[in-house]
Design a protein around this motif. Sequence first.
Motif, short mmCIF file in Angstrom:
data_model
loop_
_atom_site.label_atom_id
_atom_site.label_comp_id
_atom_site.label_asym_id
_atom_site.label_seq_id
_atom_site.Cartn_x
_atom_site.Cartn_y
_atom_site.Cartn_z
N TRP A 76 0.82 -1.21 0.00
CA TRP A 76 0.00 0.00 0.00
C TRP A 76 0.85 1.26 0.00
CZ3 TRP A 76 0.42 3.63 3.82
CH2 TRP A 76 1.02 3.24 5.03
N ARG A 77 2.08 1.18 0.53
CA ARG A 77 2.94 2.37 0.55
C ARG A 77 3.39 2.74 -0.85
NH1 ARG A 77 6.64 -0.56 4.89
NH2 ARG A 77 6.11 -2.18 3.39
N ILE A 78 3.68 1.73 -1.66
CA ILE A 78 4.05 2.00 -3.05
C ILE A 78 2.86 2.53 -3.82
CG2 ILE A 78 4.74 0.88 -5.20
CD1 ILE A 78 6.64 -0.84 -3.59
N SER A 79 1.70 1.89 -3.65
CA SER A 79 0.50 2.36 -4.34
C SER A 79 0.16 3.78 -3.94
CB SER A 79 -0.68 1.44 -4.03
OG SER A 79 -0.42 0.13 -4.49
N ASP A 80 0.32 4.11 -2.67
CA ASP A 80 0.05 5.47 -2.20
C ASP A 80 0.93 6.49 -2.90
OD1 ASP A 80 -0.99 7.50 -0.17
OD2 ASP A 80 1.15 7.52 0.31
N LYS A 81 2.23 6.19 -3.01
CA LYS A 81 3.13 7.15 -3.66
C LYS A 81 2.85 7.27 -5.15
CE LYS A 81 6.96 7.48 -0.46
NZ LYS A 81 8.43 7.72 -0.35
N ILE A 82 2.54 6.16 -5.77
CA ILE A 82 2.22 6.19 -7.20
C ILE A 82 1.11 7.19 -7.46
CG2 ILE A 82 1.10 4.87 -9.06
CD1 ILE A 82 2.66 2.42 -8.07
N ASN A 83 0.10 7.19 -6.62
CA ASN A 83 -1.07 8.02 -6.86
C ASN A 83 -0.97 9.40 -6.22
OD1 ASN A 83 -2.95 6.10 -8.34
ND2 ASN A 83 -2.34 4.87 -6.59
N ARG A 84 -0.36 9.50 -5.06
CA ARG A 84 -0.25 10.80 -4.39
C ARG A 84 0.65 11.74 -5.17
NH1 ARG A 84 2.47 11.80 0.75
NH2 ARG A 84 2.86 9.56 0.84
N PHE A 85 1.65 11.19 -5.86
CA PHE A 85 2.59 12.03 -6.60
C PHE A 85 2.42 11.89 -8.11
CE2 PHE A 85 4.85 11.03 -2.53
CZ PHE A 85 4.59 12.27 -1.94
N SER A 86 1.22 11.53 -8.53
CA SER A 86 0.83 11.55 -9.95
C SER A 86 1.72 10.72 -10.85
CB SER A 86 0.77 13.00 -10.45
OG SER A 86 -0.20 13.73 -9.74
N MET A 87 2.18 9.58 -10.37
CA MET A 87 2.98 8.68 -11.21
C MET A 87 2.11 7.53 -11.73
SD MET A 87 6.64 8.69 -9.14
CE MET A 87 5.94 8.30 -7.53
N ASN A 88 0.87 7.83 -11.99
CA ASN A 88 -0.11 6.83 -12.39
C ASN A 88 -0.59 7.00 -13.82
OD1 ASN A 88 -1.62 9.15 -12.10
ND2 ASN A 88 -2.64 8.50 -10.22
#
Length: 365
Positions: A178-190
């Motif tokens: 979940w920490r990786i998924s959170d960063k992917i989306n919180r910092f627009s790397m999605n």
Amino acid sequence: MGKKRAAITALCILGCTVGLAYPVQASGQSEALLAQQYRAYQEAFEAIESLAQVEEAGYEIIEGQRFPVVLETFGQAEVELVPIMHKEYRRLAILIADSEGNILFKTNQLETNYKHSGQLTQPTKSLESVSFQELDHDGLTDIVLITTCENDTGDYAGKSYKVGDVLFQRDGDFYRDWRISDKINRFSMNKSADLIASFVGEGHSTEILYTAATLEELTDHGFRVVQEHSYWIDFEKQGRLLVAPGFISMADYDVFMIYLVNTQGDIVWSFQPMEDYDNLYALKGMVCLDVDGDGMKDVVVLARYSYSGPGEELLIDTKCDIYYQRTDGFEAERNFSDICQCGPEDTMEELVEIIREYWGWPKEE
């Protein structure tokens, strides 16, 4: 006017699938009723043992995104990845089935299912892409997922946005961190599977764009200032500031931000006109002048942004953003784009005139 990414891998080793007993109370529903509905939803999902039971459990198969694939944990025979969507609650699940349709693995613990915290119904509209890549350097194929969501209510109602996620393969199983998924989306790397792979597999990141305290910190991490549009301005309420537009390049995407920096080099304000677009295609112009008639300089940005269309075709939009100077900072204009849709031929001079007319300035002869 015309129309209109191996430091992170260490986290993977510690990662685990994040479960949820049941959602908390949501507006208009009692906690007991919601818990009962969630248990029924989860029990129906757990009962799926073959593809023939998908519809009975309240789901539909997303036919356009089901793929045959060899996943090492299941041997050398092809299996099939089958994404399914709950017809009522819009919750995504991933099934992996054998050639007979029997379920070998399933999960509904996905980032896209938690966008509306505490609610059973989620805003997922579609599964945009599925990609099979080896990301955490263990020799096993991982699964990258990108969904499209759209909120029904709130400030961003009706506006589509992407949610990225990764299922990491390990012996006999898949898990998500979940920490990786959170960063992917919180910092627009999605925005794309390549962007997610650049972060997870190669350690590149846009996080610094949102956490840097100084311009030096930004540039030390690869931020490139667009010098032709960077200059010092005396803002009436904010003082003398350097306007520093620029971008970080990652997986062939240029992620655009604008910063206001004081004489000590500290970032005092930032703007994100790129919003949910994939890439800065071209910065056409930026001016700092009073456009709303209050005697204080505002910031106007004209740029073109690219993104992938439904068929993966490259699409480009031209967009004007306005940030009004206020006593305590800057306020983004929310309604102008509804009135004036920019085209590729529009110029900053034309836009400034239109914005001023919008605010009731007399038209210059």
